[in-house]
Enzyme design. Structure first.
Site, PDB file in Angstrom:
ATOM      1  N   ASP A  25      -4.269  -2.394  -0.178  1.00 50.65           N
ATOM      2  CA  ASP A  25      -3.330  -2.564  -1.286  1.00 50.65           C
ATOM      3  C   ASP A  25      -3.740  -3.784  -2.096  1.00 50.65           C
ATOM      4  OD1 ASP A  25      -1.188  -1.635  -2.777  1.00 50.65           O
ATOM      5  OD2 ASP A  25       0.208  -3.033  -1.844  1.00 50.65           O
ATOM      6  N   HIS A  40       3.150  -8.617 -12.794  1.00 53.18           N
ATOM      7  CA  HIS A  40       3.810  -8.648 -11.492  1.00 53.18           C
ATOM      8  C   HIS A  40       3.483  -9.959 -10.768  1.00 53.18           C
ATOM      9  CE1 HIS A  40       5.267  -7.348  -7.562  1.00 53.18           C
ATOM     10  NE2 HIS A  40       4.069  -7.555  -7.044  1.00 53.18           N
ATOM     11  N   GLU A  69       7.838  -0.414  -4.351  1.00 51.54           N
ATOM     12  CA  GLU A  69       6.845  -0.889  -5.317  1.00 51.54           C
ATOM     13  C   GLU A  69       6.211   0.333  -5.963  1.00 51.54           C
ATOM     14  OE1 GLU A  69       4.144  -3.619  -3.310  1.00 51.54           O
ATOM     15  OE2 GLU A  69       5.546  -5.283  -3.675  1.00 51.54           O
ATOM     16  N   GLU A  85       3.410   2.135  -7.582  1.00 47.95           N
ATOM     17  CA  GLU A  85       1.961   1.945  -7.633  1.00 47.95           C
ATOM     18  C   GLU A  85       1.263   3.284  -7.859  1.00 47.95           C
ATOM     19  OE1 GLU A  85       0.186  -0.370  -4.530  1.00 47.95           O
ATOM     20  OE2 GLU A  85       2.007  -1.552  -4.162  1.00 47.95           O
ATOM     21  N   ASP A 104       4.991   1.650  -2.197  1.00 50.30           N
ATOM     22  CA  ASP A 104       4.732   0.670  -1.139  1.00 50.30           C
ATOM     23  C   ASP A 104       6.063   0.009  -0.758  1.00 50.30           C
ATOM     24  OD1 ASP A 104       3.566  -1.171   0.573  1.00 50.30           O
ATOM     25  OD2 ASP A 104       2.924  -2.505  -1.036  1.00 50.30           O
ATOM     26  N   ARG A 156      11.673  -7.438   1.773  1.00 49.42           N
ATOM     27  CA  ARG A 156      11.375  -8.743   1.170  1.00 49.42           C
ATOM     28  C   ARG A 156      11.758  -9.927   2.061  1.00 49.42           C
ATOM     29  NH1 ARG A 156       7.613  -7.062  -2.231  1.00 49.42           N
ATOM     30  NH2 ARG A 156       8.425  -5.678  -3.855  1.00 49.42           N
ATOM     31  N   GLN A 193       9.133 -10.083   4.715  1.00 51.53           N
ATOM     32  CA  GLN A 193       7.898 -10.522   4.048  1.00 51.53           C
ATOM     33  C   GLN A 193       7.906 -12.028   3.799  1.00 51.53           C
ATOM     34  OE1 GLN A 193       7.202  -8.422   0.361  1.00 51.53           O
ATOM     35  NE2 GLN A 193       5.270  -9.451  -0.060  1.00 51.53           N
ATOM     36  N   TYR A 221       4.711 -13.886   5.686  1.00 51.21           N
ATOM     37  CA  TYR A 221       3.478 -13.626   4.919  1.00 51.21           C
ATOM     38  C   TYR A 221       2.483 -14.774   4.905  1.00 51.21           C
ATOM     39  CZ  TYR A 221       4.478 -16.304   0.645  1.00 51.21           C
ATOM     40  OH  TYR A 221       4.684 -17.288  -0.267  1.00 51.21           O
ATOM     41  N   LYS A 275       5.569  -4.374   5.342  1.00 46.61           N
ATOM     42  CA  LYS A 275       4.993  -3.294   4.538  1.00 46.61           C
ATOM     43  C   LYS A 275       4.590  -2.085   5.378  1.00 46.61           C
ATOM     44  CE  LYS A 275       4.248  -5.760   0.600  1.00 46.61           C
ATOM     45  NZ  LYS A 275       4.525  -5.325  -0.771  1.00 46.61           N
ATOM     46  N   THR A 281       4.706   4.006   3.790  1.00 49.93           N
ATOM     47  CA  THR A 281       4.161   4.041   2.423  1.00 49.93           C
ATOM     48  C   THR A 281       4.138   5.510   2.037  1.00 49.93           C
ATOM     49  OG1 THR A 281       2.740   2.141   2.917  1.00 49.93           O
ATOM     50  CG2 THR A 281       2.203   3.413   0.942  1.00 49.93           C
ATOM     51  N   GLU A 290      11.528  -7.913  -8.848  1.00 53.23           N
ATOM     52  CA  GLU A 290      11.388  -8.387 -10.227  1.00 53.23           C
ATOM     53  C   GLU A 290      12.613  -8.032 -11.075  1.00 53.23           C
ATOM     54  OE1 GLU A 290       7.493  -7.954 -12.262  1.00 53.23           O
ATOM     55  OE2 GLU A 290       6.992  -6.757 -10.521  1.00 53.23           O
TER      56      GLU A 290
HETATM   57 MN    MN Z   1       2.089  -3.231  -2.877  1.00 57.78          MN
END
Ligand code: MN
Length: 440
Positions: free
Chosen positions: A139, A146, A210, A212, A244, A248, A251, A255, A264, A268, A385
């Protein structure tokens, strides 16, 4: 290359291909299907209007010849991998012959039409599998908008890290939890540490999506042999939509320093139809322009042809339908619309970078673009976002509020390509509904 398969004047004998559909005769995406509850093997088909052209059966019936016949012989298979592993001339030959078979005004079309009952299956009666057996999944993080907005939450004065404009940022994803569109997604439980409190284990309170695009690798490269940027685009077979799913709060705690892990890898989602790079030919655009102060890409990421036409102009939309909306028979609401053309790195740059150390890509490998966002508020491709980390909840048309996803929310990605002088083609849909966390 624009060729006879892209002509706007083409008409198909499959009636639904000429109406309001993501799959007109100019698209011809590939997927893996079988008739539901019919005890049939999975095999490769091509979406046309509301139908599926059974390529395994078309090959078996002698409707394909030459390189297309060789491609067709790889279609009696539960994944696209065997077809992807062939040289790209086979993919193109299959597309050209399938187009002629599906046209209303060709001798090939006349023959195929007589075999309609055996070579067409209604999409409404089919189930669709993951299009490829994905060995490895990467990914990326290729949307500057972003990366800048998300970075600004953590570093208001310098949202982008110093490497962003030099190197396509990516991490290795998890392929075992890739699921086909329509598969429910269980809310994950994990370790969180809100505002630095003592860590605890709980169902994620910040479940996100997400938006994508996934690039699927065709022929691949040998271990130890980097792919030069001028050839990198030829490794790609096609694109699908990719959600994805992201937790949060998990994460944020896990992370650093090695990147996302359990936040994650729980799921997916991929859309079932792979729109080939051949189908996308009319929608190639220049690489997104870089700011005047931005560094030029390093030589291994620089190619004049990629600069002038290495981008892909595809629009990706996110739609949400809550449990209450379903109960009230209300349609899904669109949360965002953004363009793949704005990505800071082209697909070929992603491939050139990933193979630059000699890493081998194999048929069916998957490269995610990263969340596709734009500058506009309604072009933000994730809730992180859109709601600014949950601080500005969205109000839906029925009055419901969302900071992050709630149980039984359904997220649907849709995509399409549009350009004057060409037929509009769609990427189909990529959906998943959120199930409550397991009680453990
Ligand atoms: Mn992603």
């Amino acid at each position: 290359m624009i060729d006879e398969t892209h002509g706007t004047g083409l008409a198909s004998w499959v009636e639904s291909a000429d109406g309001d559909t993501d799959f007109p005769i100019q698209n011809l995406p590939l997927g893996v299907f079988r008739r539901r509850d019919a005890g049939e093997p999975w095999r490769v088909g091509m979406a046309i209007g509301h139908e599926i052209l059974d390529l395994a059966e078309a090959a078996h019936s002698g409707l394909l010849d030459g390189a297309a016949s060789r491609a067709g012989s790889r279609c009696a298979s539960p994944s696209l991998n065997a077809l992807m592993a062939l040289d790209p001339v086979h993919w193109s030959a299959l597309r050209v012959q399938a187009s002629r078979l599906l046209r209303a005004d060709t001798p090939e079309g006349e023959r195929a039409r007589r075999l309609r009952a055996s070579i067409l299956a209604p999409q409404a009666e089919a189930e669709l599998a993951l299009p490829a057996a994905v060995g490895d999944y990467t990914d990326f993080y290729a949307s500057l908008s972003h990366a800048t907005l998300v970075g600004s939450f953590f570093r208001p004065d310098h949202p982008l890290l110093p490497n962003y404009k030099w190197i396509p940022i990516g991490y290795h994803g998890r392929s075992s939890s890739l699921v086909p569109s329509g598969t429910p997604v269980r809310r994950p439980t994990g370790q969180v540490s809100p505002d630095g409190a003592t860590p605890r284990v709980q169902p994620t309170a910040r479940l996100d999506y997400e938006a994508e695009v996934g690039f699927l690798v065709g022929t691949g490269n040998a271990l130890g042999e980097p792919v030069p940027i001028a050839q990198a685009g030829h490794l790609l077979f096609g694109v699908c939509l990719l959600n994805d799913w992201s937790a949060r709060d998990i994460q944020a705690w896990e992370y650093q320093p090695l990147g996302p892990f359990l936040s994650k890898s729980f799921a997916t989602t991929l859309s079932p139809w792979v729109v080939t790079m051949d189908a996308l030919a009319p929608f190639r655009v220049p690489a997104a322009s870089r700011g005047a102060d931005d560094p030029a890409p390093l030589p291994y990421l620089t190619d004049p042809a990629d600069h002038s036409s290495g981008g892909v102009d595809a629009r990706v939309e996110v739609w949400l339908r809550t449990a209450r909306m379903r109960a009230d028979d209300q349609p899904a609401v669109r949360l965002s619309s953004s363009s793949l053309a704005a990505m800071y790195w082209t697909p070929a740059q992603l491939v050139a970078h990933q193979t630059s150390n000699g890493c081998n890509l194999r048929p069916g490998d998957l490269l995610g673009s990263g969340t596709i966002s734009g500058e506009a508020r309604d072009a933000r491709g994730c809730l992180l976002e859109l709601t600014r980390r949950g601080s500005e909840p969205l109000m839906l048309p029925n009055g419901e509020m969302r900071s992050f996803l709630e149980d039984w929310d359904e997220v649907i990605l849709r995509g399409h390509c549009e350009r004057d002088g060409f037929a509009r083609i769609g990427l189909g849909a990529c959906s998943g509904i959120v199930l409550p966390a397991s009680r453990t």
